[in-house]
Write a protein that holds these residues in place. Structure first.
Motif, PDB file in Angstrom:
ATOM      1  N   VAL A 227      -5.830   0.844   9.992  1.00  0.00           N
ATOM      2  CA  VAL A 227      -6.671  -0.402  10.428  1.00  0.00           C
ATOM      3  C   VAL A 227      -8.260  -0.119  10.525  1.00  0.00           C
ATOM      4  CG1 VAL A 227      -7.037  -1.890  12.688  1.00  0.00           C
ATOM      5  CG2 VAL A 227      -4.790  -1.588  11.810  1.00  0.00           C
ATOM      6  N   TYR A 228      -8.381   1.209  10.945  1.00  0.00           N
ATOM      7  CA  TYR A 228      -9.788   1.489  10.668  1.00  0.00           C
ATOM      8  C   TYR A 228     -10.363   1.509   9.485  1.00  0.00           C
ATOM      9  CZ  TYR A 228     -13.294   5.193  10.040  1.00  0.00           C
ATOM     10  OH  TYR A 228     -14.255   5.853   9.659  1.00  0.00           O
ATOM     11  N   PHE A 229      -9.521   1.833   8.424  1.00  0.00           N
ATOM     12  CA  PHE A 229      -9.823   2.100   6.992  1.00  0.00           C
ATOM     13  C   PHE A 229     -10.335   0.527   6.574  1.00  0.00           C
ATOM     14  CE2 PHE A 229      -7.438   6.375   6.008  1.00  0.00           C
ATOM     15  CZ  PHE A 229      -8.512   6.780   6.395  1.00  0.00           C
ATOM     16  N   TYR A 230      -9.381  -0.266   7.278  1.00  0.00           N
ATOM     17  CA  TYR A 230      -9.468  -1.570   6.803  1.00  0.00           C
ATOM     18  C   TYR A 230     -10.645  -2.389   7.284  1.00  0.00           C
ATOM     19  CZ  TYR A 230      -8.024  -6.700   6.403  1.00  0.00           C
ATOM     20  OH  TYR A 230      -8.056  -7.859   5.924  1.00  0.00           O
ATOM     21  N   LEU A 231     -11.212  -2.196   8.559  1.00  0.00           N
ATOM     22  CA  LEU A 231     -12.078  -2.607   9.226  1.00  0.00           C
ATOM     23  C   LEU A 231     -13.504  -1.823   8.613  1.00  0.00           C
ATOM     24  CD1 LEU A 231     -11.168  -2.833  13.046  1.00  0.00           C
ATOM     25  CD2 LEU A 231     -11.580  -4.621  11.496  1.00  0.00           C
ATOM     26  N   THR A 232     -13.636  -0.964   8.350  1.00  0.00           N
ATOM     27  CA  THR A 232     -14.778  -0.364   7.703  1.00  0.00           C
ATOM     28  C   THR A 232     -15.015  -0.992   6.551  1.00  0.00           C
ATOM     29  OG1 THR A 232     -13.540   1.701   7.063  1.00  0.00           O
ATOM     30  CG2 THR A 232     -15.286   1.973   8.697  1.00  0.00           C
ATOM     31  N   GLY A 233     -13.839  -1.225   5.675  1.00  0.00           N
ATOM     32  CA  GLY A 233     -13.784  -1.880   4.168  1.00  0.00           C
ATOM     33  C   GLY A 233     -14.381  -3.064   4.404  1.00  0.00           C
ATOM     34  N   LEU A 234     -13.877  -3.986   5.226  1.00  0.00           N
ATOM     35  CA  LEU A 234     -14.495  -5.180   5.701  1.00  0.00           C
ATOM     36  C   LEU A 234     -15.936  -5.303   5.947  1.00  0.00           C
ATOM     37  CD1 LEU A 234     -11.878  -7.000   7.976  1.00  0.00           C
ATOM     38  CD2 LEU A 234     -12.559  -7.836   5.531  1.00  0.00           C
ATOM     39  N   SER A 235     -16.241  -4.430   6.531  1.00  0.00           N
ATOM     40  CA  SER A 235     -17.731  -4.137   7.039  1.00  0.00           C
ATOM     41  C   SER A 235     -18.541  -3.930   5.850  1.00  0.00           C
ATOM     42  CB  SER A 235     -18.149  -3.002   8.260  1.00  0.00           C
ATOM     43  OG  SER A 235     -19.027  -3.048   8.541  1.00  0.00           O
TER      44      SER A 235
ATOM     45  N   LEU B 244     -17.913  -2.955  12.302  1.00  0.00           N
ATOM     46  CA  LEU B 244     -18.005  -1.409  12.135  1.00  0.00           C
ATOM     47  C   LEU B 244     -18.151  -1.238  13.626  1.00  0.00           C
ATOM     48  CD1 LEU B 244     -18.046  -0.061   9.602  1.00  0.00           C
ATOM     49  CD2 LEU B 244     -19.832   1.316  10.991  1.00  0.00           C
ATOM     50  N   ILE B 245     -18.224  -2.127  14.850  1.00  0.00           N
ATOM     51  CA  ILE B 245     -18.355  -1.727  16.183  1.00  0.00           C
ATOM     52  C   ILE B 245     -17.002  -1.348  16.796  1.00  0.00           C
ATOM     53  CG2 ILE B 245     -19.096  -2.386  18.443  1.00  0.00           C
ATOM     54  CD1 ILE B 245     -21.710  -3.560  17.156  1.00  0.00           C
ATOM     55  N   VAL B 246     -15.957  -2.141  16.050  1.00  0.00           N
ATOM     56  CA  VAL B 246     -14.608  -2.226  16.483  1.00  0.00           C
ATOM     57  C   VAL B 246     -13.958  -1.177  15.922  1.00  0.00           C
ATOM     58  CG1 VAL B 246     -12.551  -3.602  16.740  1.00  0.00           C
ATOM     59  CG2 VAL B 246     -14.623  -4.790  16.680  1.00  0.00           C
ATOM     60  N   ALA B 247     -14.440  -0.831  14.582  1.00  0.00           N
ATOM     61  CA  ALA B 247     -13.576   0.086  13.873  1.00  0.00           C
ATOM     62  C   ALA B 247     -13.510   1.451  14.565  1.00  0.00           C
ATOM     63  CB  ALA B 247     -13.965   0.320  12.330  1.00  0.00           C
ATOM     64  N   PRO B 248     -14.656   2.144  14.868  1.00  0.00           N
ATOM     65  CA  PRO B 248     -14.661   3.429  15.492  1.00  0.00           C
ATOM     66  C   PRO B 248     -13.745   3.514  16.778  1.00  0.00           C
ATOM     67  CG  PRO B 248     -16.741   2.792  14.883  1.00  0.00           C
ATOM     68  CD  PRO B 248     -15.814   1.655  14.804  1.00  0.00           C
ATOM     69  N   ALA B 249     -13.529   2.388  17.548  1.00  0.00           N
ATOM     70  CA  ALA B 249     -12.530   2.292  18.521  1.00  0.00           C
ATOM     71  C   ALA B 249     -11.425   2.571  18.295  1.00  0.00           C
ATOM     72  CB  ALA B 249     -12.807   0.711  19.383  1.00  0.00           C
ATOM     73  N   PHE B 250     -10.910   2.036  17.101  1.00  0.00           N
ATOM     74  CA  PHE B 250      -9.503   2.544  16.815  1.00  0.00           C
ATOM     75  C   PHE B 250      -9.511   4.064  16.532  1.00  0.00           C
ATOM     76  CE2 PHE B 250      -9.093  -1.912  15.817  1.00  0.00           C
ATOM     77  CZ  PHE B 250      -7.755  -2.074  16.023  1.00  0.00           C
TER      78      PHE B 250
ATOM     79  N   ALA C 226      -2.368  -4.510   3.435  1.00  0.00           N
ATOM     80  CA  ALA C 226      -1.063  -3.622   2.919  1.00  0.00           C
ATOM     81  C   ALA C 226      -1.452  -2.345   2.208  1.00  0.00           C
ATOM     82  CB  ALA C 226      -0.392  -4.625   2.135  1.00  0.00           C
ATOM     83  N   MET C 227      -2.528  -2.551   1.342  1.00  0.00           N
ATOM     84  CA  MET C 227      -3.044  -1.117   0.712  1.00  0.00           C
ATOM     85  C   MET C 227      -3.376   0.025   1.777  1.00  0.00           C
ATOM     86  SD  MET C 227      -6.245  -0.138  -0.122  1.00  0.00           S
ATOM     87  CE  MET C 227      -6.691   1.608  -1.370  1.00  0.00           C
ATOM     88  N   ARG C 228      -3.826  -0.498   2.690  1.00  0.00           N
ATOM     89  CA  ARG C 228      -4.553   0.570   3.517  1.00  0.00           C
ATOM     90  C   ARG C 228      -3.180   1.385   4.279  1.00  0.00           C
ATOM     91  NH1 ARG C 228      -9.227   0.508   1.367  1.00  0.00           N
ATOM     92  NH2 ARG C 228     -10.778  -1.185   2.152  1.00  0.00           N
ATOM     93  N   ILE C 229      -2.361   0.451   4.530  1.00  0.00           N
ATOM     94  CA  ILE C 229      -1.192   1.017   5.273  1.00  0.00           C
ATOM     95  C   ILE C 229      -0.214   1.697   4.325  1.00  0.00           C
ATOM     96  CG2 ILE C 229       1.227   0.056   6.578  1.00  0.00           C
ATOM     97  CD1 ILE C 229      -0.463  -2.175   7.830  1.00  0.00           C
ATOM     98  N   VAL C 230      -0.027   1.304   3.272  1.00  0.00           N
ATOM     99  CA  VAL C 230       0.786   2.030   2.387  1.00  0.00           C
ATOM    100  C   VAL C 230       0.112   3.317   1.941  1.00  0.00           C
ATOM    101  CG1 VAL C 230       1.462   2.265  -0.208  1.00  0.00           C
ATOM    102  CG2 VAL C 230       1.643  -0.017   0.869  1.00  0.00           C
ATOM    103  N   VAL C 231      -1.453   3.521   1.785  1.00  0.00           N
ATOM    104  CA  VAL C 231      -1.921   4.624   1.625  1.00  0.00           C
ATOM    105  C   VAL C 231      -1.665   5.701   2.786  1.00  0.00           C
ATOM    106  CG1 VAL C 231      -4.165   5.783   1.307  1.00  0.00           C
ATOM    107  CG2 VAL C 231      -3.542   3.701  -0.138  1.00  0.00           C
ATOM    108  N   VAL C 232      -2.136   5.034   3.759  1.00  0.00           N
ATOM    109  CA  VAL C 232      -1.830   5.980   5.060  1.00  0.00           C
ATOM    110  C   VAL C 232      -0.542   6.359   5.402  1.00  0.00           C
ATOM    111  CG1 VAL C 232      -2.516   6.329   7.336  1.00  0.00           C
ATOM    112  CG2 VAL C 232      -4.209   5.341   5.974  1.00  0.00           C
ATOM    113  N   ILE C 233       0.507   5.382   5.624  1.00  0.00           N
ATOM    114  CA  ILE C 233       1.678   5.825   5.980  1.00  0.00           C
ATOM    115  C   ILE C 233       2.627   6.237   4.690  1.00  0.00           C
ATOM    116  CG2 ILE C 233       3.844   4.865   7.208  1.00  0.00           C
ATOM    117  CD1 ILE C 233       1.502   4.475   8.912  1.00  0.00           C
ATOM    118  N   ALA C 234       2.417   5.674   3.767  1.00  0.00           N
ATOM    119  CA  ALA C 234       3.453   6.354   2.683  1.00  0.00           C
ATOM    120  C   ALA C 234       3.089   7.584   2.198  1.00  0.00           C
ATOM    121  CB  ALA C 234       3.626   5.284   1.528  1.00  0.00           C
TER     122      ALA C 234
END
Lengths: 304, 197
Positions: A21-29, A62-68, A289-297
């Motif tokens: 989720v952190y990767f996802y949020l920085t990407g969005l930002s 990007l303020i929410v992301a580092p919280a994760f 989904a891509m972020r989750i696949v990369v990190v977990i798989a």
């Protein structure tokens, strides 16, 4: 040969969904910031609202992301160690400074933009683009330098992360611009609304281009994995036909890649804002989904 | 201790009986909590009756010469001592788990009580006191040999010089300091014995 593992003690996978989720949020930002700056620098009047939407989304995400990240630490109260005991070889060290500088720059940029001080906003925007790209690129390096994991350890990873950031950032901008066009346009002249519509459809085309480039990079990655070493092969099979296939092939590639590209490029659907909106929502889900696949798989292949 | 000491371990699998004494000794010596291990013995069975065999692979941190965990630790909590032992500073570790994600051998763990990353340190507290690591001391088959690989008179150096040895995942360029004699490739290969997921 018949081989059975009778006894082994694999450890729990270290990085979980919060990191994805952190990767996802920085990407969005990063994605929405870059688009905001392009809109502001482009200078055309009809792009202005886009610049403002991006300027708000980027620092908030990007303020929410580092919280994760901090919550995911085993010792959250020691997060300040990152700024005191630096290891210049670790990508996380660069990240902790980027994650501080980039949102500060983004907030000042938004401040000038909303005050109407275009010249200053442009300068901060230009400064912010490399910061935004580095902030997301470094997350790609975090994975790329994790050399024990076959799915991560590729030089393609930072580029893949930056391109997917553009996809999700653009997707979010289209979603927000459409909502504004549809629900917050009371009292605006019809020609302004028509302009907004054209803008959204135009963004849709750029989104489609980014999605195709993203799919191209993923395709390259998979082709090389499929002709590589034991663990690379194993992880390729894990995401193509194994446990992660529904998430990778189904959600990331099909729902979040092929269908949005078709929606924005097929003549039947490409002239309707609602399909552009749908395509954007799908890319947002696809990149998550891509972020989750990369990190977990990436961590689901046994190492011993 | 001499200046160019380089601690290393040789595990002679021709002598290993798979008794797990090393795992138990490690737990007791280092206060390793339940659910995590710093030293364990992977066991595989292979073949079809009547041609069957069992292979053991005692595993622990390789205390690599070129440790990726040290390179990637953002706060310098993971570090390599002059004698080659890779340690984690318990007061500095923030528990980001990046070292665990980077390690090609999956030998690090989170201590669920102290909330920091820990691993096998070749029992450095015993080694500094002139003793052998607990797993070496306890090994009933004397399969484990520990010593200074830079001292040509040590048992470790002699074994390395005279026996065919192998390390885990040499392609990772980590230069492990745990060497195996007579290890089974099927036990060393992580994907063997795992059915396609």
């Amino acid at each position: 040969m018949d081989i059975q593992v009778v006894y082994n003690t694999p450890h729990e996978i270290p990085l979980g969904v919060p990191i994805a989720v952190y990767f996802y949020l920085t990407g969005l930002s990063a994605g929405s910031f870059v688009i905001s700056v392009i809109a502001v620098l482009g200078g055309r009047k009809e792009y202005k609202p886009l610049g403002r939407i991006g300027a708000i989304v980027a620092p908030v995400a990007l303020i929410v992301a580092p919280a994760f990240l901090i919550v995911d630490l085993e010792q959250p109260m020691r997060f300040w160690h990152l700024f005191v005991f630096m290891n210049p070889q670790s990508p996380i060290t660069y990240g902790s400074f980027l994650l501080t500088l980039y949102p500060i720059n983004g907030i000042i940029y938004a401040w000038f933009l909303f005050r109407g001080e275009q010249a200053l906003a442009k300068i901060l925007g230009l400064l912010g683009i490399p910061l935004a790209i580095c902030t997301h690129g470094y997350t790609g390096f975090i994975l790329a330098l994790g050399k024990g994991r076959a799915l991560w350890s590729t030089a393609l990873m930072p580029t893949l992360f930056i391109v997917s950031a553009m996809v999700s950032g653009m997707g979010l901008m289209i979603v927000l611009a459409t909502l504004r066009w549809k629900y917050f346009s009371k009292g605006r002249p019809p020609e302004a609304l028509a302009q907004d519509r054209q803008l959204i459809l135009g963004l849709g085309k750029i989104l489609g281009g980014c999605v195709l480039f993203d799919l191209f990079l993923i395709g390259n990655d998979i082709l090389v994995l499929l002709t590589s070493k034991t663990e690379e092969l194993a992880v390729a099979h894990l995401i193509l036909t194994g446990r992660f296939a529904p998430l990778f092939v189904g959600v990331e590639i099909f729902l979040g890649g092929i269908i949005p590209a078709l929606l924005v490029f097929l003549p039947v659907t490409s002239r309707r804002v609602r399909y552009c909106f749908l395509a954007s929502c799908l890319t947002l889900v696809g990149i998550l989904a891509m972020r989750i696949v990369v990190v977990i798989a990436g961590q689901s292949i046994p190492l011993h | 201790m001499k200046k160019d000491t380089r601690w290393a371990m040789v595990i002679d699998l021709r002598k290993c009986v798979g008794c797990h004494s090393c795992s138990v000794a490690c737990k007791a010596e280092n206060d390793v909590p339940p659910s995590v291990f710093r030293s364990w013995v992977k066991i595989i069975e292979k073949g079809k009756y009547p041609n069957v065999s069992k292979s053991f692979l005692p595993s622990l941190c390789n205390n690599c010469e070129n440790p990726i965990c040290v390179r990637n630790c953002p706060v310098g909590a993971s570090y390599k001592r002059e004698d080659g032992i890779v340690l984690v500073d318990p007061h500095r570790c923030i528990g980001c788990k990046y070292c665990m994600a980077s390690c090609p051998y999956d030998v690090r763990h989170i201590n669920p009580i102290r909330k920091i990353v820990q691993k096998c340190y070749f029992c450095h507290h015993r080694v500094d006191a002139g003793l052998l690591p607990a797993c070496v001391e306890t090994c009933i088959g004397r399969a484990r040999v520990f010593g200074d690989m830079n001292d040509p008179n040590s048992d470790v150096a002699k074994l390395l010089a005279t026996e065919p040895v192998i390390v885990l995942k040499p392609e990772m360029a980590t230069e492990p300091r745990v060497f195996y004699i007579g290890a089974d490739i099927d036990a060393m290969e992580p994907m063997e014995g795992h059915t396609e997921e």
